[in-house]
Design a protein around this motif. Structure first.
Motif, PDB file in Angstrom:
ATOM      1  N   ARG A  10      16.499  36.532   0.807  1.00 22.79           N
ATOM      2  CA  ARG A  10      17.384  35.752  -0.267  1.00 22.79           C
ATOM      3  C   ARG A  10      16.715  35.940  -1.118  1.00 22.79           C
ATOM      4  N   LYS A  11      15.631  34.765  -1.413  1.00 24.63           N
ATOM      5  CA  LYS A  11      15.053  34.693  -2.470  1.00 24.63           C
ATOM      6  C   LYS A  11      14.766  35.622  -4.139  1.00 24.63           C
ATOM      7  N   TRP A  12      14.661  36.949  -3.077  1.00 28.22           N
ATOM      8  CA  TRP A  12      13.951  38.176  -4.366  1.00 28.22           C
ATOM      9  C   TRP A  12      15.265  39.326  -4.443  1.00 28.22           C
ATOM     10  N   GLU A  13      16.589  38.894  -3.841  1.00 25.10           N
ATOM     11  CA  GLU A  13      17.950  39.550  -3.578  1.00 25.10           C
ATOM     12  C   GLU A  13      17.962  38.923  -5.483  1.00 25.10           C
ATOM     13  N   ALA A  14      18.204  37.070  -5.031  1.00 26.87           N
ATOM     14  CA  ALA A  14      18.276  36.593  -6.293  1.00 26.87           C
ATOM     15  C   ALA A  14      17.520  36.654  -7.926  1.00 26.87           C
ATOM     16  N   LEU A  15      16.442  36.873  -7.088  1.00 26.07           N
ATOM     17  CA  LEU A  15      15.355  37.330  -8.638  1.00 26.07           C
ATOM     18  C   LEU A  15      15.613  39.213  -8.989  1.00 26.07           C
ATOM     19  N   ALA A  16      16.277  39.752  -8.170  1.00 27.75           N
ATOM     20  CA  ALA A  16      16.250  40.913  -9.018  1.00 27.75           C
ATOM     21  C   ALA A  16      17.680  41.279  -8.955  1.00 27.75           C
ATOM     22  N   ALA A  17      18.649  40.255  -9.039  1.00 23.10           N
ATOM     23  CA  ALA A  17      19.803  40.171  -9.360  1.00 23.10           C
ATOM     24  C   ALA A  17      19.955  39.602 -11.336  1.00 23.10           C
ATOM     25  N   ASP A  18      18.489  39.114 -11.670  1.00 22.16           N
ATOM     26  CA  ASP A  18      18.519  38.220 -12.603  1.00 22.16           C
ATOM     27  C   ASP A  18      17.675  39.208 -13.401  1.00 22.16           C
ATOM     28  N   PRO A  19      18.717  39.982 -14.558  1.00 17.80           N
ATOM     29  CA  PRO A  19      17.925  40.797 -15.969  1.00 17.80           C
ATOM     30  C   PRO A  19      16.979  40.479 -16.179  1.00 17.80           C
ATOM     31  N   MET A  20      16.623  39.544 -16.478  1.00 12.57           N
ATOM     32  CA  MET A  20      15.288  38.464 -17.345  1.00 12.57           C
ATOM     33  C   MET A  20      14.423  38.409 -16.727  1.00 12.57           C
ATOM     34  N   ALA A  21      14.510  38.409 -15.170  1.00  6.64           N
ATOM     35  CA  ALA A  21      13.602  38.254 -14.464  1.00  6.64           C
ATOM     36  C   ALA A  21      12.309  39.688 -14.244  1.00  6.64           C
ATOM     37  N   MET A  22      13.619  39.945 -13.929  1.00  5.69           N
ATOM     38  CA  MET A  22      13.055  41.563 -13.567  1.00  5.69           C
ATOM     39  C   MET A  22      12.685  41.926 -14.515  1.00  5.69           C
ATOM     40  N   GLN A  23      12.865  41.614 -16.262  1.00  3.85           N
ATOM     41  CA  GLN A  23      11.901  42.085 -17.502  1.00  3.85           C
ATOM     42  C   GLN A  23      10.550  41.882 -17.336  1.00  3.85           C
ATOM     43  N   ALA A  24      10.609  40.643 -16.642  1.00  2.00           N
ATOM     44  CA  ALA A  24       9.322  40.095 -16.636  1.00  2.00           C
ATOM     45  C   ALA A  24       8.583  40.643 -15.669  1.00  2.00           C
ATOM     46  N   HIS A  25       8.365  41.673 -15.155  1.00  2.00           N
ATOM     47  CA  HIS A  25       7.767  41.835 -13.830  1.00  2.00           C
ATOM     48  C   HIS A  25       7.340  43.417 -14.664  1.00  2.00           C
ATOM     49  N   PRO A  26       6.046  43.304 -14.832  1.00  2.00           N
ATOM     50  CA  PRO A  26       5.295  43.821 -15.805  1.00  2.00           C
ATOM     51  C   PRO A  26       5.625  46.014 -15.300  1.00  2.00           C
ATOM     52  N   ALA A  27       5.105  45.925 -14.346  1.00  2.00           N
ATOM     53  CA  ALA A  27       5.489  47.501 -13.696  1.00  2.00           C
ATOM     54  C   ALA A  27       6.893  48.060 -13.640  1.00  2.00           C
ATOM     55  N   VAL A  28       7.769  47.395 -12.954  1.00  2.00           N
ATOM     56  CA  VAL A  28       9.470  47.433 -13.182  1.00  2.00           C
ATOM     57  C   VAL A  28       9.711  47.849 -14.648  1.00  2.00           C
ATOM     58  N   SER A  29       9.351  46.728 -15.392  1.00  5.68           N
ATOM     59  CA  SER A  29       9.997  47.030 -16.785  1.00  5.68           C
ATOM     60  C   SER A  29       9.556  48.305 -17.515  1.00  5.68           C
ATOM     61  N   ALA A  30       8.076  49.247 -17.732  1.00  3.19           N
ATOM     62  CA  ALA A  30       7.352  49.347 -18.036  1.00  3.19           C
ATOM     63  C   ALA A  30       7.810  51.167 -17.063  1.00  3.19           C
ATOM     64  N   PHE A  31       8.256  51.144 -16.127  1.00  2.08           N
ATOM     65  CA  PHE A  31       8.933  51.891 -14.796  1.00  2.08           C
ATOM     66  C   PHE A  31       9.993  52.647 -16.047  1.00  2.08           C
ATOM     67  N   TRP A  32      11.450  51.315 -15.856  1.00  8.50           N
ATOM     68  CA  TRP A  32      12.806  52.049 -16.362  1.00  8.50           C
ATOM     69  C   TRP A  32      12.390  52.464 -17.288  1.00  8.50           C
ATOM     70  N   ALA A  33      10.834  51.811 -18.509  1.00  8.21           N
ATOM     71  CA  ALA A  33      11.287  51.989 -19.727  1.00  8.21           C
ATOM     72  C   ALA A  33      11.174  53.839 -20.256  1.00  8.21           C
ATOM     73  N   MET A  34      10.428  54.268 -19.275  1.00  8.05           N
ATOM     74  CA  MET A  34       9.902  55.090 -19.309  1.00  8.05           C
ATOM     75  C   MET A  34      11.484  56.931 -18.984  1.00  8.05           C
ATOM     76  N   PRO A  35      11.054  57.523 -20.297  1.00  9.15           N
ATOM     77  CA  PRO A  35      12.304  58.153 -20.366  1.00  9.15           C
ATOM     78  C   PRO A  35      12.378  59.528 -19.887  1.00  9.15           C
ATOM     79  N   GLU A  36      11.295  59.925 -18.764  1.00 11.40           N
ATOM     80  CA  GLU A  36      11.732  61.251 -17.160  1.00 11.40           C
ATOM     81  C   GLU A  36      12.599  60.777 -16.636  1.00 11.40           C
ATOM     82  N   PRO A  37      13.585  61.549 -16.257  1.00 12.06           N
ATOM     83  CA  PRO A  37      14.686  61.218 -14.828  1.00 12.06           C
ATOM     84  C   PRO A  37      13.974  61.246 -13.574  1.00 12.06           C
ATOM     85  N   SER A  38      13.245  62.053 -13.567  1.00  9.83           N
ATOM     86  CA  SER A  38      12.339  62.360 -12.285  1.00  9.83           C
ATOM     87  C   SER A  38      10.386  61.840 -12.891  1.00  9.83           C
ATOM     88  N   LEU A  39      10.181  60.883 -11.605  1.00 11.38           N
ATOM     89  CA  LEU A  39       9.595  60.458 -11.293  1.00 11.38           C
ATOM     90  C   LEU A  39       8.899  59.217  -9.708  1.00 11.38           C
TER      91      LEU A  39
END
Length: 265
Positions: free
Chosen positions: A83-112
Motif C-alpha cells: 500500500r505504501k509503494w502504490e501510494a508513492l507510485a501514484a505521486d508523480p513528484m515522488a517518482m520523479q525523485a527516483h533517479p532511475a525512473v526519471s532517467a528511464f522515462w526521459a529516454m526517447p527510444e520506444p523500446s528499451l
C-alpha cells in the motif's frame, strides 16, 4: 555481448513455458498478468515485479502518472509495504525523485531493456535520498526495466523487477532475458492476451460462449439453435448480447474482432 551475458537455451525454454501458461489465461487480464509477474520474478531472481500497459511515449515525465496507475505488482513482503509503494507510485513528484525512473522515462527510444546500472551510475544511485531513505529502508535496491511499443494497444507495455537489498545488481544477461520475454509477449498483447480495458471472453456465461463458438464456426443463428438445443429467438437475443459485449454490430465485425485477437484460432 559475451557468452555469459546471452540468453541461454534454458532461458528460452522457461520463457516459452511462461508464455504458454499466460496464453492459457489470456481471457482473464488479471490472471495472466499475475502469472507473468510470478514468472518474471523466477526468471530474474527479483523480489518485487510489476507489469502493465503504458501510454504512448511523449518524451516527458508526465507519462509517469498515467503509467503507474495501470501497473499490476506482486511479491511485496507485506500488505502495508504494498500500500505504501502504490501510494508513492501514484505521486508523480515522488517518482520523479527516483533517479532511475526519471532517467528511464526521459529516454526517447520506444523500446528499451536496461538494468539500473545502465540507466544511472553507482555514484548517483548511492547518493540518492530516494534510494537510501525509501527503497533501501524498505529492503529493496537494484532494478531492471523493459518497455516495448505495442501499437495495437495504443501505447506500450512495461516489465519492471526489483531485487532485495543486499543482493547483486542485475546483470546484462538478466536484461537480455527480460527483453526476450517482452519480445515474445508483444505479438499477443491486445490479441490473445487481453488487457483490462478490452472486452473479452471472461465473464460470458457458458451458453453465451457456446453460441459464440457456433458463430465463429460459421453457423447461422438457426444452425446455432439446433446445435445448442435452444429456441431461435433465444439464440437471436444471445447474438445481440454478444454484439453489445464486443462492441460490434455485425457477424463480419465479430469475426474480424476474433481474427485480430486470436490469429491461430
Amino acid at each position: 555481448m559475451s557468452k555469459s551475458q546471452r540468453v541461454t537455451a534454458a532461458d528460452e525454454v522457461a520463457i516459452l513455458r511462461l508464455m504458454n501458461e499466460c496464453r492459457e489465461l489470456g481471457d482473464d487480464a488479471m490472471a495472466w498478468q499475475q502469472r507473468l509477474i510470478s514468472g518474471l520474478q523466477k526468471l530474474t531472481g527479483g523480489m518485487v515485479a510489476a507489469v502493465g500497459p503504458t501510454p504512448p511515449l511523449r518524451g516527458e515525465l508526465g507519462v509517469l502518472q498515467e503509467w503507474v496507475g495501470q501497473q499490476l505488482g506482486g511479491g511485496w513482503p507485506s500488505e502495508s509495504l504494498r500500500r505504501k509503494w502504490e501510494a508513492l507510485a501514484a505521486d508523480p513528484m515522488a517518482m520523479q525523485a527516483h533517479p532511475a525512473v526519471s532517467a528511464f522515462w526521459a529516454m526517447p527510444e520506444p523500446s528499451l531493456s536496461l538494468t539500473r546500472r545502465e540507466i544511472v551510475p553507482d555514484h548517483v544511485w548511492d547518493r540518492s535520498p530516494f534510494v537510501n531513505d525509501l527503497l533501501r529502508a524498505d529492503g529493496m535496491d537494484e532494478g531492471l526495466v523493459s518497455r516495448a511499443d505495442v501499437p495495437v494497444i495504443g501505447g506500450g507495455y512495461v516489465l519492471t523487477v526489483v531485487r532485495a537489498k543486499g543482493e547483486q545488481a542485475f546483470s546484462r544477461r538478466a536484461g537480455a532475458v527480460v527483453a526476450a520475454l517482452l519480445r515474445e509477449l508483444e505479438p499477443h498483447l491486445g490479441r490473445g492476451l487481453f488487457l483490462t480495458s478490452q472486452p473479452n471472453l471472461h465473464g460470458l456465461s457458458p451458453r453465451l460462449r457456446q453460441v459464440l463458438g457456433c458463430l465463429l464456426d460459421g453457423d447461422s443463428e438457426k444452425e446455432a439453435a439446433l446445435r445448442c438445443r435452444l429456441h431461435p429467438t433465444t439464440v437471436h437475443e444471445y447474438v445481440k448480447h454478444l454484439y453489445r459485449h464486443f462492441g460490434v454490430s455485425s457477424r463480419a465485425e465479430l469475426l474480424a474482432y476474433f481474427l485480430r485477437r486470436y490469429p491461430r484460432r
